[in-house]
Enzyme design. Structure first.
Site, PDB file in Angstrom:
ATOM      1  N   HIS A 111     -27.503   6.207 -48.782  1.00  0.00           N
ATOM      2  CA  HIS A 111     -28.069   7.129 -47.889  1.00  0.00           C
ATOM      3  C   HIS A 111     -29.401   7.210 -47.691  1.00  0.00           C
ATOM      4  O   HIS A 111     -29.941   7.297 -46.381  1.00  0.00           O
ATOM      5  CB  HIS A 111     -27.455   8.772 -48.380  1.00  0.00           C
ATOM      6  CG  HIS A 111     -28.109   9.785 -47.600  1.00  0.00           C
ATOM      7  ND1 HIS A 111     -27.506  10.048 -46.206  1.00  0.00           N
ATOM      8  CD2 HIS A 111     -29.102  10.707 -47.765  1.00  0.00           C
ATOM      9  CE1 HIS A 111     -28.326  10.914 -45.680  1.00  0.00           C
ATOM     10  NE2 HIS A 111     -29.195  11.315 -46.546  1.00  0.00           N
ATOM     11  N   SER A 112     -30.244   6.693 -48.569  1.00  0.00           N
ATOM     12  CA  SER A 112     -31.553   7.005 -48.423  1.00  0.00           C
ATOM     13  C   SER A 112     -32.066   6.401 -49.708  1.00  0.00           C
ATOM     14  O   SER A 112     -31.495   6.264 -50.555  1.00  0.00           O
ATOM     15  CB  SER A 112     -32.362   8.456 -48.137  1.00  0.00           C
ATOM     16  OG  SER A 112     -32.372   9.230 -49.501  1.00  0.00           O
ATOM     17  N   SER A 144     -35.160  16.332 -39.699  1.00  0.00           N
ATOM     18  CA  SER A 144     -34.104  16.165 -40.530  1.00  0.00           C
ATOM     19  C   SER A 144     -32.809  16.989 -40.396  1.00  0.00           C
ATOM     20  O   SER A 144     -32.038  16.721 -41.090  1.00  0.00           O
ATOM     21  CB  SER A 144     -34.756  16.290 -41.935  1.00  0.00           C
ATOM     22  OG  SER A 144     -35.835  15.735 -42.158  1.00  0.00           O
ATOM     23  N   GLU A 164     -37.921  -1.867 -49.808  1.00  0.00           N
ATOM     24  CA  GLU A 164     -38.551  -2.507 -51.117  1.00  0.00           C
ATOM     25  C   GLU A 164     -39.979  -1.807 -51.391  1.00  0.00           C
ATOM     26  O   GLU A 164     -40.295  -1.504 -52.464  1.00  0.00           O
ATOM     27  CB  GLU A 164     -39.066  -3.937 -50.976  1.00  0.00           C
ATOM     28  CG  GLU A 164     -37.607  -4.739 -51.365  1.00  0.00           C
ATOM     29  CD  GLU A 164     -36.726  -4.318 -52.748  1.00  0.00           C
ATOM     30  OE1 GLU A 164     -37.700  -4.572 -53.660  1.00  0.00           O
ATOM     31  OE2 GLU A 164     -35.627  -4.161 -52.604  1.00  0.00           O
TER      32      GLU A 164
END
Lengths: 437, 387
Positions: free
Chosen positions: A329-330, A200, A114
């Site tokens: 996923h993100s 990443s 959020e």
């Protein structure tokens, strides 16, 4: 016919001898030169390099998949009831601690997601649906075991004592971020907690874990390394090289694959055509097991057993944890675009690993509704407070642009740093106020 | 001792017979690298080797000869054929605290592993905020050999030297090979160590100091192989030998060339280069690799580069600047000192051809360096160096 056979056989036997007689170092497995059997026979065997192989007259192709899929180990059913009694018992302390951490992870993810949506951090990736894998695997390890995460495993960090404030500091990249503001959110790392910094790059951590495991073995430590990756990560070249190597080097490493069905928008049916990831272990000489990833006790048992095998028998182990990626996923992804919303909702509610484990600990009398609401409320408070604090802290100093490129900063970087500082000082109106030297 | 060797006429790269100094021993590059590895492995049990054929085969180019027998298979690892795999594993071992020396059979094969070299090794200390140091060395032959074709002949000095977080070294002589490899192994940062296959068998005189097991050369310092006053020629690896030969030829025509052996591509010893350019006022850069974005291009810019130091002279921070100038090696502006455009000698801008005559024309030769030096000195020579 016979004559040409004799010549051919003589040639072959000479070749055989020179192939197999090369000197091998003591620790490698010796090849025994075999006496070449020139008489055709149904039970003929031969020592090709690599070991004895039986011959068969039928041309038999191995099927690309076995009749049945490899079965999946689980301890608790969907209702949190144990299926049998042959699992590793977990004490009340450990079980309650595991549950607390799973709830923490769930709430932390929900709130930080959020916060990103509100524009206060740039990025976030949740672990919703995979709390059991995250926490139970960490609980089965010791602090000496080295963790090489992908990026969907903050759980082990929480288990090991990384605080919510430290999480928030990293996500807001303020001056207390122990990553010195160098990375995007969720790229945590902490030497203190034996948790290597998230990168990443997909699957690069898998061979790193093998190298570290080899080092641990050379140090003769009572420890192993563990590495996490997804179904998508198992397609990378690094996965295959790492498993192959780990078997050859006899490295004490646990490969834990979170097969959550999706690699961003790529479903597993487009990722590979094998029976998941578990069958790939045998291809490399690595023992493997398929586990219900949403069953905390199954994960706990399997990881503990794998750890013992890895350390005591000096061998790698592959665990495929079947689960579902409930979140996107993100924050850069909207997964409703490529999968049905009702599928997501079903997994979120009916298959929630946190709720399932809660049923088990409640049935044992170790948890109740009051404890639940207390926990959730206090966590929310703590998180919101940490976020507020983190958001208002200063960003890292200019010096942190130039540190750590090398062990000792070279003069060229020191000069550039001085240049930047002087420029900021001489043109204060061109720069924001919260840049510190 | 070292000065004595330097002032002798440095012997060209390919001559078979060497003039023997009365106190100096001779050593091939191969021996230099082998002894350096041996001594560092002996001194530090955390140092270990990995690569294809490094163990049983004694090394594809015999650089690691005898080390498997001496240190055992735990410290000399023969790896399966996956550069990406074994590089990743080496980096992981370095993360944990070992000191791997990873061999690429040639640096062409390092392209398979370049993600691990750059993203897992070079950037890790920075991205982990100092928590993960990577004391790893990547070594192997770099650049052109003889008749091995395009996929085995590329020079990677410029690619690796572009990346912050890496150190990139390239030795020429046996002294360089020993000193720089030892420095690389002892360095806590990841180091790319670019050797040259054709130099492995070459012998160079080495002093007693060089033979000592504690010998080490500083990273980031170039060496002036031959002093001169008319033109500066920079080179690294095999091209240093060519440049020295060119200097002999130029000397006969009255041009005194100063030959700088870079030794370190990153960090580049700009101070030495610039001091030399300010002395000679002319610069020729020599490299075997492709011209575009190459090492020569960077040196060219370095000689022009006007850093903050000039601006600050005019500011009230003058006293602080003086302190800075005295205590560090500052890049200084040399553009005003150049009397001629910088000449850049590099390999041809084509994938390396195989046929011997074509290959010869695709790499710099001594004549090219001579002609470039003459152009820089305004001796009339046409721009097109080859027929």
């Amino acid at each position: 016919m016979w004559k040409s056979n004799t010549i051919f056989n003589h040639f072959k036997s000479t070749l055989n001898f020179s192939l197999l007689s090369s000197r091998r170092f003591a620790s490698t497995i010796a090849q025994n030169p075999s006496t070449f059997n020139s008489i055709p026979h149904a039970n003929q065997v031969i020592d090709f390099p690599g070991g004895t192989v039986k011959f068969i007259p039928e041309m038999r192709f191995i099927s690309e998949s076995s009749q049945e899929r490899i079965p999946c180990y689980r301890v608790l059913d969907d209702d949190g009831q144990p299926l049998a009694n042959n699992f590793v018992q977990v004490s009340e302390d450990v079980a309650v601690r595991m549950y607390n951490n799973m709830v923490t992870l769930q709430i932390m993810d929900t709130i930080f997601y959020e916060v990103q949506r509100q524009g206060r951090i740039s990025f976030y990736a949740t672990t919703i649906g995979e709390e059991a894998i995250n926490i139970a695997s960490a609980a089965a390890l010791t602090m000496d075991d080295v963790i090489f995460p992908q990026y969907r495993e903050p759980g082990p960090l929480l288990w090991r004592g990384f605080t919510l404030q430290e999480i928030a500091n990293q996500c807001f990249s303020n001056k207390y971020d122990n990553g010195k503001g160098r990375q995007m959110p969720i790229h945590y790392g902490s030497n203190k907690h034996n948790y290597f910094t998230v990168a990443s790059t997909v699957a690069t951590q898998i061979p790193h874990a093998v190298g570290a495991a080899y080092s641990i073995k050379m140090d003769k430590k009572d420890a192993c390394s563990i590495t996490y990756f997804g179904d998508g990560g198992s397609s990378e070249g690094d996965f295959h090289a790492a498993l192959n190597f780990a078997a050859v080097m006899e490295a004490p490493v646990i490969f834990l694959c979170r097969n959550n069905g999706w690699a961003i928008s790529t479903p597993t049916s487009d990722q590979f055509r094998s029976d998941g990831v578990v069958v790939k272990g045998q291809a490399y000489g690595v023992c493997s097991i398929r586990v219900d990833g949403n069953d905390a006790l199954a994960i706990y048992s399997a990881v503990q057993a794998a750890r013992e095998m890895a350390i005591n028998e000096e061998r790698p182990v592959l665990i495929e944890a079947l689960t579902y990626r409930v979140g996107h996923h993100s924050t850069s992804d909207d997964s409703t675009k490529y999968r049905p919303t009702n599928e997501i909702e079903w997994w979120r509610l009916a298959r929630d690993p946190v709720a399932r484990f809660r049923k088990w600990i409640e049935r044992n009398g170790w948890w109740n509704d009051m404890a639940e609401s207390e926990l959730r409320n206090s966590l929310r408070q703590e998180l919101l407070h940490s976020i507020q604090v983190a958001e208002n802290l200063e960003k890292p100093p200019i010096a942190d642009i130039f540190n750590d490129v090398y062990d000792v900063p070279p003069s060229s970087l020191r000069e550039q740093e001085q240049w930047v500082k002087d420029t900021v000082k001489n043109h204060p109106l061109d720069y924001p106020e919260n840049i510190s030297a | 001792m070292l000065r004595a060797i330097r002032n002798k006429s440095i012997l060209p790269a390919f001559s078979a017979v060497r003039a023997f100094s009365s106190s100096a021993k001779e050593m091939t590059i191969r021996e230099a690298l082998n002894t350096a590895l041996d001594e560092e492995m002996s001194a530090d049990p955390k140092v270990f080797l990995m690569g294809e054929e490094v163990g049983e085969y004694q090394g594809a180019y015999k650089i690691t000869k005898g080390l498997l027998d001496k240190y055992g298979p735990e410290r000399v690892l023969d790896t399966p054929i996956t550069e990406a795999g074994f590089t990743g594993i080496g980096v992981g071992a370095a993360y944990y605290g070992l000191k791997p020396v990873v061999e690429f059979m040639t640096f062409n094969f390092s392209m398979q592993a370049i993600d691990h070299i750059i993203n897992s090794a070079a950037k890790s200390n920075y991205m982990s905020a100092g928590q993960i140091s990577v004391p790893i060395v990547f070594r192997g032959p770099n650049g052109a050999a003889a008749g091995v074709g395009a996929q085995h002949s590329q020079c990677y000095a410029a690619w690796y030297a572009a990346c912050p977080g890496l150190k990139v070294l390239s030795p020429y002589s046996s002294e360089d090979a020993r000193g720089l490899l030892k420095a690389a192994i002892r360095d806590p940062d990841p180091v790319v160590f670019l050797e040259n296959e054709l130099l492995y068998g070459e012998s160079f005189p080495v002093s007693a100091e060089v033979l000592d097991s504690s010998f080490c050369l500083p990273i980031g310092k170039a060496k002036i192989e031959r002093e001169g006053k008319d033109v500066t020629i920079t080179a690294f690896s095999k091209m240093v030998g060519y440049a020295l030969k060119a200097a002999e030829i130029l000397a006969k025509e009255g041009i005194s060339a100063e030959i700088i052996n870079l030794r370190s591509i990153r960090p580049l010893d700009r101070a030495t280069i610039n001091a030399s350019v300010r002395k000679t006022n002319r610069l020729v850069t020599v490299e075997e690799g492709f011209p575009q974005h190459g090492v020569g291009a960077e040196i060219w810019f370095s000689s022009l580069h006007c850093l903050f130091s000039v601006q600050l002279v005019n500011s009230w921070k003058y006293t602080n600047l003086l302190h800075l100038l005295n205590s560090t090696s500052v890049i200084e502006e040399s553009f005003g000192y150049l009397d001629a455009p910088v000449e850049r000698i590099a390999g041809a801008d084509v994938p390396m051809p195989y046929a011997a005559n074509l290959e010869r024309m695709a790499v710099p030769q001594v004549e090219d360096i001579v002609r470039a030096a003459k152009r820089a000195c305004y001796r009339s020579v046409p721009m097109a160096a080859t027929a």
